[in-house]
Design an enzyme around this catalytic site. Structure first.
Site, PDB file in Angstrom:
ATOM      1  N   GLY A 204      -2.132  -5.099  -7.762  1.00  8.10           N
ATOM      2  CA  GLY A 204      -2.408  -5.529  -6.220  1.00  8.10           C
ATOM      3  C   GLY A 204      -3.530  -6.241  -5.927  1.00  8.10           C
ATOM      4  O   GLY A 204      -3.829  -7.381  -6.068  1.00  8.10           O
ATOM      5  N   ARG A 205      -4.601  -5.323  -5.311  1.00  6.40           N
ATOM      6  CA  ARG A 205      -5.596  -5.998  -4.763  1.00  6.40           C
ATOM      7  C   ARG A 205      -6.370  -7.125  -5.562  1.00  6.40           C
ATOM      8  O   ARG A 205      -6.938  -7.789  -5.040  1.00  6.40           O
ATOM      9  CB  ARG A 205      -6.700  -4.910  -4.261  1.00  6.40           C
ATOM     10  CG  ARG A 205      -6.054  -4.148  -3.161  1.00  6.40           C
ATOM     11  CD  ARG A 205      -6.743  -2.864  -2.803  1.00  6.40           C
ATOM     12  NE  ARG A 205      -6.422  -1.841  -3.871  1.00  6.40           N
ATOM     13  CZ  ARG A 205      -6.820  -0.466  -3.889  1.00  6.40           C
ATOM     14  NH1 ARG A 205      -7.475  -0.024  -3.031  1.00  6.40           N
ATOM     15  NH2 ARG A 205      -6.495   0.243  -4.873  1.00  6.40           N
TER      16      ARG A 205
ATOM     17  N   PRO B 152       3.692  -5.283  -3.923  1.00  7.19           N
ATOM     18  CA  PRO B 152       3.841  -5.608  -2.821  1.00  7.19           C
ATOM     19  C   PRO B 152       2.840  -5.357  -1.747  1.00  7.19           C
ATOM     20  O   PRO B 152       2.318  -4.241  -1.733  1.00  7.19           O
ATOM     21  CB  PRO B 152       5.010  -4.988  -2.391  1.00  7.19           C
ATOM     22  CG  PRO B 152       5.363  -4.003  -3.478  1.00  7.19           C
ATOM     23  CD  PRO B 152       4.406  -4.500  -4.381  1.00  7.19           C
ATOM     24  N   MET B 153       2.380  -6.269  -0.927  1.00 11.68           N
ATOM     25  CA  MET B 153       1.424  -5.812  -0.018  1.00 11.68           C
ATOM     26  C   MET B 153       1.452  -6.548   1.430  1.00 11.68           C
ATOM     27  O   MET B 153       1.549  -7.695   1.545  1.00 11.68           O
ATOM     28  CB  MET B 153      -0.043  -6.532  -0.880  1.00 11.68           C
ATOM     29  CG  MET B 153      -0.742  -5.626  -1.828  1.00 11.68           C
ATOM     30  SD  MET B 153      -2.075  -6.079  -2.591  1.00 11.68           S
ATOM     31  CE  MET B 153      -1.480  -7.590  -3.549  1.00 11.68           C
ATOM     32  N   LEU B 154       1.607  -5.665   2.321  1.00  8.98           N
ATOM     33  CA  LEU B 154       1.766  -6.179   3.630  1.00  8.98           C
ATOM     34  C   LEU B 154       0.809  -7.119   4.160  1.00  8.98           C
ATOM     35  O   LEU B 154      -0.364  -6.588   3.836  1.00  8.98           O
ATOM     36  CB  LEU B 154       1.840  -4.880   4.524  1.00  8.98           C
ATOM     37  CG  LEU B 154       3.379  -4.251   5.012  1.00  8.98           C
ATOM     38  CD1 LEU B 154       3.007  -2.944   5.888  1.00  8.98           C
ATOM     39  CD2 LEU B 154       4.339  -5.098   5.560  1.00  8.98           C
TER      40      LEU B 154
ATOM     41  N   ASN C 236       0.830   1.220 -11.792  1.00  7.61           N
ATOM     42  CA  ASN C 236       0.083   0.474 -10.939  1.00  7.61           C
ATOM     43  C   ASN C 236      -0.993   1.321 -10.296  1.00  7.61           C
ATOM     44  O   ASN C 236      -0.969   2.269 -10.465  1.00  7.61           O
ATOM     45  CB  ASN C 236       1.103   0.185  -9.622  1.00  7.61           C
ATOM     46  CG  ASN C 236       0.426  -0.304  -8.347  1.00  7.61           C
ATOM     47  OD1 ASN C 236       0.159   0.312  -7.339  1.00  7.61           O
ATOM     48  ND2 ASN C 236      -0.204  -1.373  -8.300  1.00  7.61           N
ATOM     49  N   GLY C 237      -2.045   0.632 -10.034  1.00  2.95           N
ATOM     50  CA  GLY C 237      -3.245   1.141  -9.426  1.00  2.95           C
ATOM     51  C   GLY C 237      -4.361   1.064 -10.086  1.00  2.95           C
ATOM     52  O   GLY C 237      -4.758   1.449 -11.241  1.00  2.95           O
TER      53      GLY C 237
ATOM     54  N   GLN D 139      10.922  -6.361  -1.685  1.00  2.00           N
ATOM     55  CA  GLN D 139      10.800  -4.846  -1.356  1.00  2.00           C
ATOM     56  C   GLN D 139      11.262  -4.400  -0.112  1.00  2.00           C
ATOM     57  O   GLN D 139      10.809  -4.836   1.090  1.00  2.00           O
ATOM     58  CB  GLN D 139       9.266  -4.256  -1.577  1.00  2.00           C
ATOM     59  CG  GLN D 139       9.198  -3.017  -1.566  1.00  2.00           C
ATOM     60  CD  GLN D 139       7.846  -2.424  -1.392  1.00  2.00           C
ATOM     61  OE1 GLN D 139       6.859  -2.654  -0.216  1.00  2.00           O
ATOM     62  NE2 GLN D 139       7.665  -1.373  -2.306  1.00  2.00           N
TER      63      GLN D 139
ATOM     64  N   CYS E  14       4.678   4.274   0.279  1.00  3.51           N
ATOM     65  CA  CYS E  14       3.791   3.706   1.268  1.00  3.51           C
ATOM     66  C   CYS E  14       3.443   5.191   2.115  1.00  3.51           C
ATOM     67  O   CYS E  14       4.516   5.482   2.795  1.00  3.51           O
ATOM     68  CB  CYS E  14       4.102   2.674   2.201  1.00  3.51           C
ATOM     69  SG  CYS E  14       3.125   2.259   3.602  1.00  3.51           S
TER      70      CYS E  14
HETATM   71  C1  LIG Z   1      -3.208  -4.925   2.230  1.00  8.64           C
HETATM   72  C2  LIG Z   1      -2.396  -3.936   1.383  1.00  8.64           C
HETATM   73  C3  LIG Z   1      -1.048  -3.825   1.890  1.00  8.64           C
HETATM   74  C4  LIG Z   1       0.013  -3.047   0.946  1.00  8.64           C
HETATM   75  N1  LIG Z   1       1.179  -3.138   1.345  1.00  8.64           N
HETATM   76  C5  LIG Z   1       2.227  -2.289   0.679  1.00  8.64           C
HETATM   77  C6  LIG Z   1       3.744  -2.585   0.826  1.00  8.64           C
HETATM   78  O1  LIG Z   1       4.234  -3.113   1.557  1.00  8.64           O
HETATM   79  N2  LIG Z   1       4.466  -1.916   0.088  1.00  8.64           N
HETATM   80  C7  LIG Z   1       4.009  -1.073  -1.062  1.00  8.64           C
HETATM   81  O2  LIG Z   1       4.633  -0.477  -1.798  1.00  8.64           O
HETATM   82  N3  LIG Z   1       2.873  -1.005  -1.328  1.00  8.64           N
HETATM   83  C8  LIG Z   1       1.827  -1.572  -0.594  1.00  8.64           C
HETATM   84  N4  LIG Z   1       0.356  -1.579  -0.856  1.00  8.64           N
HETATM   85  C9  LIG Z   1       0.114  -0.678  -2.072  1.00  8.64           C
HETATM   86  C10 LIG Z   1       0.122  -1.725  -3.343  1.00  8.64           C
HETATM   87  O3  LIG Z   1       1.314  -2.279  -3.562  1.00  8.64           O
HETATM   88  C11 LIG Z   1      -0.507  -1.164  -4.517  1.00  8.64           C
HETATM   89  O4  LIG Z   1       0.424   0.170  -4.823  1.00  8.64           O
HETATM   90  C12 LIG Z   1      -1.930  -0.385  -4.364  1.00  8.64           C
HETATM   91  O5  LIG Z   1      -2.686  -1.283  -3.603  1.00  8.64           O
HETATM   92  C13 LIG Z   1      -2.468   0.136  -5.415  1.00  8.64           C
HETATM   93  O6  LIG Z   1      -2.596  -1.232  -6.557  1.00  8.64           O
HETATM   94  P1  LIG Z   1      -4.105  -2.038  -6.779  1.00  8.64           P
HETATM   95  O7  LIG Z   1      -5.173  -0.855  -6.920  1.00  8.64           O
HETATM   96  O8  LIG Z   1      -3.754  -2.920  -7.918  1.00  8.64           O
HETATM   97  O9  LIG Z   1      -4.275  -2.583  -5.300  1.00  8.64           O
HETATM   98  C14 LIG Z   1      -0.198  -2.195  -0.226  1.00  8.64           C
HETATM   99  C15 LIG Z   1      -1.839  -2.491  -0.450  1.00  8.64           C
HETATM  100  C16 LIG Z   1      -2.602  -3.126   0.193  1.00  8.64           C
HETATM  101  C17 LIG Z   1      -4.226  -3.214  -0.295  1.00  8.64           C
END
Ligand SMILES: Cc1cc2nc3c(=O)[nH]c(=O)nc-3n(C[C@H](O)[C@H](O)[C@H](O)COP(=O)(O)O)c2cc1C
Length: 331
Positions: free
Chosen positions: A229-230, A14-16, A207-208, A66, A96
């Protein structure tokens, strides 16, 4: 194989502002199996907001909503609405760290209140038949021992949550921005692996910082799932290998050109509903990453897609600058 065992093998986080319904439609064209999470939607937005915060395209399935919140009856109300709308899973955000979220007493700060999280899970589970899952961190602030995490898992799983996604770093609730909280606290994948060893009956995804299919396969030796995510956003073509490499599907990998062509009618529909071309194309900028001409693709879309008279065919015009992706891949 259960819903969770299958779906959680590979998901987009999930990413806002990023994983909105347009991104998810696009992502679904790249992978049929990937589980897609919505952006976090707060119970306040669903209950009091103007507009439909649960809108999605039927093509997105499997899709998980979510939720952000900590009021059990409000969460139950929203989970019920989501279930009626056909979502496949409800996920609670316990990861978050933003200030705005802490003021609402939800997100990562809920790690300190496992009993409340358990109440929330219980309330949601009592009104829906869907899996109710939790996305969490490995700790918050100074509370970062393994016992802190297991106490959280013990209490929340006792309320009926069988599926956890663990962002394998802790969050600092003050002093770091949400962005810094995704980069500065070190990753500790072993913590997540240890949880899976100690709770073999639970479904655990990590995740991460995951960037490649090979890394995913490495984690899957220890765990049930990976959430990306990213990288899935910035380099979306990663998703094109998921069906064959992670799910063992024999369907051929979709090529980028076909995906772009399939997005044109989608953008046409969005325009007909009063939308703008860039609402959709902004999520597609990374599609040709790593290929010659990728910068032209990105530039054409960035410069023209927001213009009032932009048309869906802009996608084809931008792609013309890239050449034949299939040929280029061979170079
Ligand atoms: C732009 C953005 C928005 C995010 N919004 C949320 C969100 O709404 N809910 C959530 O649980 N995590 C959110 N995250 C965190 C991601 O879900 C994830 O846990 C985090 O980016 C680590 O994973 P990654 O290294 O694969 O990106 C957000 C991350 C980014 C970059």
């Amino acid at each position: 194989m259960s819903y969770a065992e299958h779906n959680c093998r590979f998901s987009v986080a999930p990413m806002l502002d990023w994983t909105d319904r347009h991104y998810r439609y696009f992502a679904r064209l790249l992978s049929r199996n990937t589980l897609l999470y919505t952006e976090m939607v707060t119970t306040g937005a669903i209950i009091h907001g103007r507009g439909d915060f649960l809108e999605y395209n039927q093509q997105e399935h499997p899709v998980a909503l979510q939720l952000g919140g900590s009021n059990p009856s409000e969460l139950a109300h929203c989970a019920k609405l989501a279930s009626e709308r056909g979502y496949d899973e409800i996920n609670l955000n316990v990861g978050c760290p933003s200030d705005r979220v802490q003021n609402g007493r939800f997100g990562a700060c809920l790690m300190a209140e496992p009993e409340l999280v358990a109440e929330c899970v219980d309330a949601m589970k009592s009104v829906v038949d869907l899996p109710v899952t939790v996305k969490t961190r490995i700790g918050i602030d100074e509370q970062d021992s393994y016992e802190f995490l297991t106490r959280f898992i013990d209490i929340v799983s006792a309320a009926g949550c069988q599926d956890f996604t663990i962002h394998a770093r802790k969050a600092w609730l003050s002093g770091l921005s949400p962005k810094e909280n995704r980069e500065i606290p070190p990753l500790d994948y072993d913590r997540a692996y240890q949880i899976k060893r100690d709770y073999p009956q639970l479904t655990i995804a990590v995740n991460g910082g995951i960037k490649t299919i090979e890394e995913c396969q490495g984690h899957l030796q220890h765990l049930d799932g990976v959430m990306v995510g990213r990288e899935a956003y910035q380099n979306p073509y990663l998703l094109a290998s998921v069906d064959s490499e992670i799910y063992g599907d024999s369907t051929p990998t979709v090529d980028r050109r076909a995906v772009v062509e399939a997005m044109v009618p989608y953008v046409e529909r969005h325009l007909a509903n009063g939308g703008r071309v860039n609402h959709v194309t902004r999520h597609m900028l990374g599609l040709f990453n790593g290929l010659p001409g990728a910068r032209n693709w990105r530039r054409t879309l960035s410069e023209k897609a927001h213009l009032k008279d932009a048309q869906p065919q802009l996608l084809l015009e931008a792609m013309a600058h890239v050449g034949e992706p299939k040929e280029l891949e061979l170079n």
